[in-house]
Design a protein around this motif. Sequence first.
Motif, PDB file in Angstrom:
ATOM      1  N   ASP A 183      14.555  -6.585  -9.382  1.00 49.46           N
ATOM      2  CA  ASP A 183      15.308  -5.622 -10.178  1.00 49.46           C
ATOM      3  C   ASP A 183      14.341  -4.762 -10.993  1.00 49.46           C
ATOM      4  O   ASP A 183      13.199  -5.155 -11.244  1.00 49.46           O
ATOM      5  CB  ASP A 183      16.333  -6.310 -11.081  1.00 49.46           C
ATOM      6  N   GLY A 184      14.816  -3.587 -11.401  1.00 46.89           N
ATOM      7  CA  GLY A 184      13.950  -2.623 -12.062  1.00 46.89           C
ATOM      8  C   GLY A 184      13.194  -1.813 -11.020  1.00 46.89           C
ATOM      9  O   GLY A 184      12.763  -2.347  -9.987  1.00 46.89           O
ATOM     10  N   VAL A 185      13.025  -0.520 -11.251  1.00 48.32           N
ATOM     11  CA  VAL A 185      12.421   0.357 -10.245  1.00 48.32           C
ATOM     12  C   VAL A 185      10.988  -0.058  -9.911  1.00 48.32           C
ATOM     13  O   VAL A 185      10.576  -0.010  -8.751  1.00 48.32           O
ATOM     14  CB  VAL A 185      12.469   1.829 -10.712  1.00 48.32           C
ATOM     15  N   LYS A 186      10.222  -0.503 -10.908  1.00 50.30           N
ATOM     16  CA  LYS A 186       8.844  -0.906 -10.650  1.00 50.30           C
ATOM     17  C   LYS A 186       8.781  -2.055  -9.644  1.00 50.30           C
ATOM     18  O   LYS A 186       8.031  -2.003  -8.667  1.00 50.30           O
ATOM     19  CB  LYS A 186       8.150  -1.314 -11.945  1.00 50.30           C
ATOM     20  N   ASP A 187       9.568  -3.109  -9.888  1.00 47.54           N
ATOM     21  CA  ASP A 187       9.535  -4.261  -8.987  1.00 47.54           C
ATOM     22  C   ASP A 187      10.127  -3.920  -7.618  1.00 47.54           C
ATOM     23  O   ASP A 187       9.703  -4.455  -6.588  1.00 47.54           O
ATOM     24  CB  ASP A 187      10.284  -5.443  -9.603  1.00 47.54           C
ATOM     25  N   CYS A 188      11.126  -3.039  -7.604  1.00 49.46           N
ATOM     26  CA  CYS A 188      11.677  -2.584  -6.326  1.00 49.46           C
ATOM     27  C   CYS A 188      10.601  -1.877  -5.509  1.00 49.46           C
ATOM     28  O   CYS A 188      10.447  -2.114  -4.303  1.00 49.46           O
ATOM     29  CB  CYS A 188      12.855  -1.637  -6.554  1.00 49.46           C
ATOM     30  N   LYS A 189       9.854  -1.010  -6.170  1.00 53.56           N
ATOM     31  CA  LYS A 189       8.792  -0.282  -5.480  1.00 53.56           C
ATOM     32  C   LYS A 189       7.701  -1.242  -4.997  1.00 53.56           C
ATOM     33  O   LYS A 189       7.176  -1.093  -3.890  1.00 53.56           O
ATOM     34  CB  LYS A 189       8.188   0.773  -6.406  1.00 53.56           C
ATOM     35  N   ASP A 190       7.381  -2.243  -5.806  1.00 54.03           N
ATOM     36  CA  ASP A 190       6.338  -3.209  -5.429  1.00 54.03           C
ATOM     37  C   ASP A 190       6.717  -3.964  -4.158  1.00 54.03           C
ATOM     38  O   ASP A 190       5.892  -4.124  -3.245  1.00 54.03           O
ATOM     39  CB  ASP A 190       6.093  -4.201  -6.570  1.00 54.03           C
ATOM     40  N   ILE A 191       7.965  -4.430  -4.078  1.00 52.04           N
ATOM     41  CA  ILE A 191       8.371  -5.201  -2.896  1.00 52.04           C
ATOM     42  C   ILE A 191       8.435  -4.299  -1.667  1.00 52.04           C
ATOM     43  O   ILE A 191       8.085  -4.708  -0.558  1.00 52.04           O
ATOM     44  CB  ILE A 191       9.720  -5.930  -3.127  1.00 52.04           C
TER      45      ILE A 191
END
Length: 465
Positions: A369-377
Motif C-alpha cells: 500500500d502507498g504509491v512508493k511501495d506499489c512502485k517498488d513492487i
Amino acid sequence: MEEQFTEFQSKRMEIFREIVKREWNNKLLKSEDLDQLVEYIKDKYGYSDEEDSFIKDHIRVVMGLDPSRDRPFSDELEKIKEISHVDKPIVTKIEGRCESCGKEIENRECYEACKYEAQMYKRREGPLIVNDKCLNCGTCVSSCSFGAIADKIEFMPIINYLKDEKTPIYAAVAPSIVGQFGDHISLGQIRTALKYMGFKDMVEVALFADMLTIKEAFEFDELVTSEKDFFLTSCCCPVWIRLVESKYPEVFEHLSPSVSPMVLSGRMLKKLYPEAKVVFIGPCIAKKSEAKEPELKEAIDFVLTYSELDEIFKALEIDIKDLPADEKDQASFAGRIYGRTGGVSFSVKTVVNRIAPKRLIKLKAKKVDGVKDCKDILDKLNSKEDIDANFVEGMGCDGGCVGGPRTNIDKEKATMIINESAEDSLIMTPFDNMNVLKTLQELGLENIEDLMGDNEIADLLIREK
C-alpha cells in the motif's frame, strides 16, 4: 481526516457547506447571490478584495465547475442545473495562489506528495498539472495549505436529481464507510439519512466486491498454474491500476481485467433500473476520475467523498445518531474487508480454497500500500525479480481505502472498525452470499459460476471486452 486537514482545507469545506445550504434552500438564484457568498467568506476569514478571484474560483470548483481566473460570475448557476456529469480534470490548479509559497516549490509538502507518481511540478510559478500523468490520488490537494490545488466537488448537480421524484437515484457506498460518521453509527442509520435526503436506497459496494472476488478466484485458478506465474489485483484501486497501466506495460498483462466494485455497482444497478442515477460515496479523489474513464463512464454518474458527505449532513442539519436504522445485510465478511490493505487477498484466497481445495500451487499473497511501495513492487516484477508471491494486491493509499485523502477518521481506527463490521456480517464468504445469487438471477443468470461465462452479464465485470 479532520486532524490532517490543512488550514485552508477546513475553510474550503466551509465554502462548500454554505453553497449546499443556500442551494438546498433555494437561496442561490442569480449571480448576485454568489457575489454575496464571496463577501461572507471574506468577512469571516479576513480575505482582502485582491483575493476575490481566488475565492470565486474555489466557489466554482466546489460547485463542480472549472476555475476561471479574473472572470465575474455569470452563468454558473444555470450550468449546474443543465449538466448530467462533472467533466475532467478533477484535480485543478487555482491560478495566482502559489505566490504565497514563494519560489522554493521543491521544499513544499505538495511537491513531495507527488514525488512517486508523476512529475507534476516544474520550475515555474506554481504546479503544472500534467493530466495524462497525474494519478489523481489527491495527496497534493490535501497537503496544500494555500488552496492552490483543488478537486471538484460533484454535489451541486446531484441536488436537482434528489429533488426530482421522477428520477430514482441510488447511493453506492464503499466498504470503508463504516465508522466514518461516528463510532456507533450503523450502516442502517446512514441508509436512513441518505433516503431522507432523497436517495431511493443505499447499496453496499461490498456486495459487488463479493461478485468480483468470485471472478478473480476462478481467474487465479485458471492462470496461475506454475511456480513462475503471478496474478495482479486490486481492481478496486484506480491509483494502482493507472500506475501499472501507464508505467509497466509488461506487468499490466498480468493484471486482472475486472472493473472495480464501484463500476460494477453502477453497471448492475442500471441494468436492474435503467432510469436510475448512481452516486458512489467513498474516501477517494481518484474515484472521481475513474468514473469518467472512456471505457467505464456511464456506470457512475457522480462521486462524493466521506468528508463531502459529512459537510452535506451538517448543511442539511441531519444528525445521523438520532435516526432509526434501516438495516440490510448485503455483503459478506470478505466483501466488507476490501476497505483495508490485505482485504482483497484474504477474500480471493477464501474462494480459491473453496473452488480448488486440492490445488498444488497455493495462493501466496503480497500486499502493498502507498504509491512508493506499489512502485517498488512493480519495479521488482518488471525486472523479473523473485517476490516470493503469486498474487499481488496493490492499494495506492497507506492502509488501503481507509487511508484515503477524504476520510473522516484515522486509518488505524477505521481498520479496526472495518474488521468489526465484517465480523458482524451473517455471511462469511462470497459463495455464501445469497444476495449475489439473487441479483444474478434477477439479471437472468442461474448460477454463480455463470459469472465466468460468455454472456451479457459476465461482460459487465470486465473493463473492455
